[in-house]
Every structure is written in C-alpha cells, then in structure tokens.
Design a protein around this motif. Structure first.
Motif, mmCIF file in Angstrom:
data_model
loop_
_atom_site.group_PDB
_atom_site.id
_atom_site.type_symbol
_atom_site.label_atom_id
_atom_site.label_comp_id
_atom_site.label_asym_id
_atom_site.label_seq_id
_atom_site.Cartn_x
_atom_site.Cartn_y
_atom_site.Cartn_z
ATOM 1 N N TRP A 16 0.800 -1.212 -0.065
ATOM 2 C CA TRP A 16 0.155 0.041 -0.015
ATOM 3 C C TRP A 16 1.048 1.201 -0.068
ATOM 4 O O TRP A 16 1.801 1.341 0.707
ATOM 5 C CB TRP A 16 -0.775 0.183 1.333
ATOM 6 N N VAL A 17 0.598 2.239 -0.811
ATOM 7 C CA VAL A 17 1.012 3.662 -0.720
ATOM 8 C C VAL A 17 -0.036 4.460 -0.450
ATOM 9 O O VAL A 17 -1.108 4.628 -1.103
ATOM 10 C CB VAL A 17 1.676 4.102 -2.088
ATOM 11 N N LEU A 18 0.057 5.185 0.936
ATOM 12 C CA LEU A 18 -1.160 5.839 1.276
ATOM 13 C C LEU A 18 -0.660 7.536 1.431
ATOM 14 O O LEU A 18 0.364 7.732 1.926
ATOM 15 C CB LEU A 18 -1.759 5.140 2.573
ATOM 16 N N SER A 19 -1.800 8.220 1.203
ATOM 17 C CA SER A 19 -1.576 9.821 1.734
ATOM 18 C C SER A 19 -2.340 9.794 3.124
ATOM 19 O O SER A 19 -3.351 9.017 3.347
ATOM 20 C CB SER A 19 -1.962 10.597 0.390
ATOM 21 N N SER A 20 -2.212 11.011 3.700
ATOM 22 C CA SER A 20 -3.047 11.022 4.717
ATOM 23 C C SER A 20 -4.514 11.115 4.666
ATOM 24 O O SER A 20 -5.251 10.632 5.347
ATOM 25 C CB SER A 20 -2.506 12.417 5.311
ATOM 26 N N VAL A 38 3.744 2.386 2.506
ATOM 27 C CA VAL A 38 4.450 3.479 2.154
ATOM 28 C C VAL A 38 3.692 4.704 2.922
ATOM 29 O O VAL A 38 2.394 4.911 2.374
ATOM 30 C CB VAL A 38 4.892 3.636 0.964
ATOM 31 N N LEU A 39 4.224 5.478 3.820
ATOM 32 C CA LEU A 39 3.447 6.761 4.235
ATOM 33 C C LEU A 39 4.167 7.817 4.291
ATOM 34 O O LEU A 39 4.303 8.720 5.132
ATOM 35 C CB LEU A 39 3.049 6.282 5.802
ATOM 36 N N LEU A 65 8.493 -0.654 5.714
ATOM 37 C CA LEU A 65 7.798 0.625 6.160
ATOM 38 C C LEU A 65 8.651 1.585 5.723
ATOM 39 O O LEU A 65 9.717 1.853 6.249
ATOM 40 C CB LEU A 65 7.685 0.267 7.660
ATOM 41 N N SER A 66 7.954 2.411 5.017
ATOM 42 C CA SER A 66 8.621 3.609 4.636
ATOM 43 C C SER A 66 7.944 4.941 5.226
ATOM 44 O O SER A 66 6.709 5.013 4.886
ATOM 45 C CB SER A 66 8.549 3.685 3.020
ATOM 46 N N LEU A 67 8.735 6.055 5.709
ATOM 47 C CA LEU A 67 8.004 6.961 6.540
ATOM 48 C C LEU A 67 8.755 8.142 5.887
ATOM 49 O O LEU A 67 9.028 9.207 6.797
ATOM 50 C CB LEU A 67 7.854 6.903 7.831
ATOM 51 N N GLN A 68 9.360 8.228 4.808
ATOM 52 C CA GLN A 68 10.123 9.393 4.443
ATOM 53 C C GLN A 68 9.529 10.673 4.498
ATOM 54 O O GLN A 68 8.312 10.712 4.050
ATOM 55 C CB GLN A 68 10.546 9.067 2.817
#
Length: 142
Positions: A16-20, A38-39, A65-68
C-alpha cells in the motif's frame, strides 16, 4: 478523490502507498497479508500513530515500512517498531523530528536488513553507542 494505490496478488493486498487522506479509508483493508506500507510525506503524526497502533496486530507480517519525510516522533516510531517485529526494511530518511531515542529499539528487529536515515538531522554523537549497536546488527545505510 482516492489516491491510495495497492498491489493485489491473488486477492491479498500486499503493498500500500497511502496519503493522509487515504489512511482512514484504507485502514480496514490492511491485513496480515500486507507486506509493504508507504506513508511518505505524511505530515499528520496523529494519523501515522493512529494507523500503526490500531492496525499493529493485523500488520504482524509487515516487512517494509517507509515514512520518508514524515512528521513522526521518536515515541510513535518506538511504538510502531515494537509492534512490527518482522520488519526487514525501515526508511525514516528526511524525518526531521526524530531525535534518536528510537535507535535502541531497532535492536529488537531481528530481521532488519536495511535502515535508511539520511537527512534526519539526528545528532549521532549523542547516540554513539546505540548507533554502533544498530550498525553491527543490520545492513544500515545513511
């Protein structure tokens, strides 16, 4: 408008690649099959911590988990790390609010292979011992 993207393999949402704006809409679909989340650029720390805390049991098989460039605090990152023991990749590059208090918690990630922390603004000298332990534990790259 819904901007979440998902890779679906055999009916299992694995990436999943999510926006707020997507998080609350998509959260019910996160499951034990989810391997990658991906957040990036998430500027609402409350949304990040809410998602990771509420879904920790369902995300037990999360590997990446990506929180860049996200606004996550050390405390919220520690809670997430403790709830996701199978992480292999953690990307917190560009997370300007991280101080470094989370580093010791990384030692609990027995499968951690890659840690990306470039541009965090951490003062590594203050966390020298923790940093040395983490470097010895995983294939970390700055």
């Amino acid at each position: 408008m819904h901007r979440a993207t998902c890779v679906d393999l055999n009916g299992r949402h694995v990436s999943w690649v999510l926006s707020s704006k997507d998080v609350r809409l998509v959260a019910p679909f996160l499951s034990a099959w989810t391997e990658s989340l991906v957040l990036d650029n998430m500027q609402r720390p409350d949304v990040i911590s809410e998602l990771l805390n509420l879904k920790a049991a369902e995300l037990r098989n999360l590997r990446h988990l990506s929180l860049q460039k996200s606004s996550i605090s050390d405390d919220d990152l520690v809670q997430a790390i403790e709830a996701l023991p199978g992480l292999r990749t953690l990307d917190v590059s560009g997370c300007l609010f991280l101080r470094g208090d989370f580093l010791g918690t990384l030692l609990g990630l027995k499968e951690l292979e890659t840690l990306r922390m470039g541009g965090c603004g951490l003062h590594m000298a203050s966390y020298h011992d923790e940093w040395e332990a983490v470097m010895g534990h995983a294939g970390a790259c700055c």
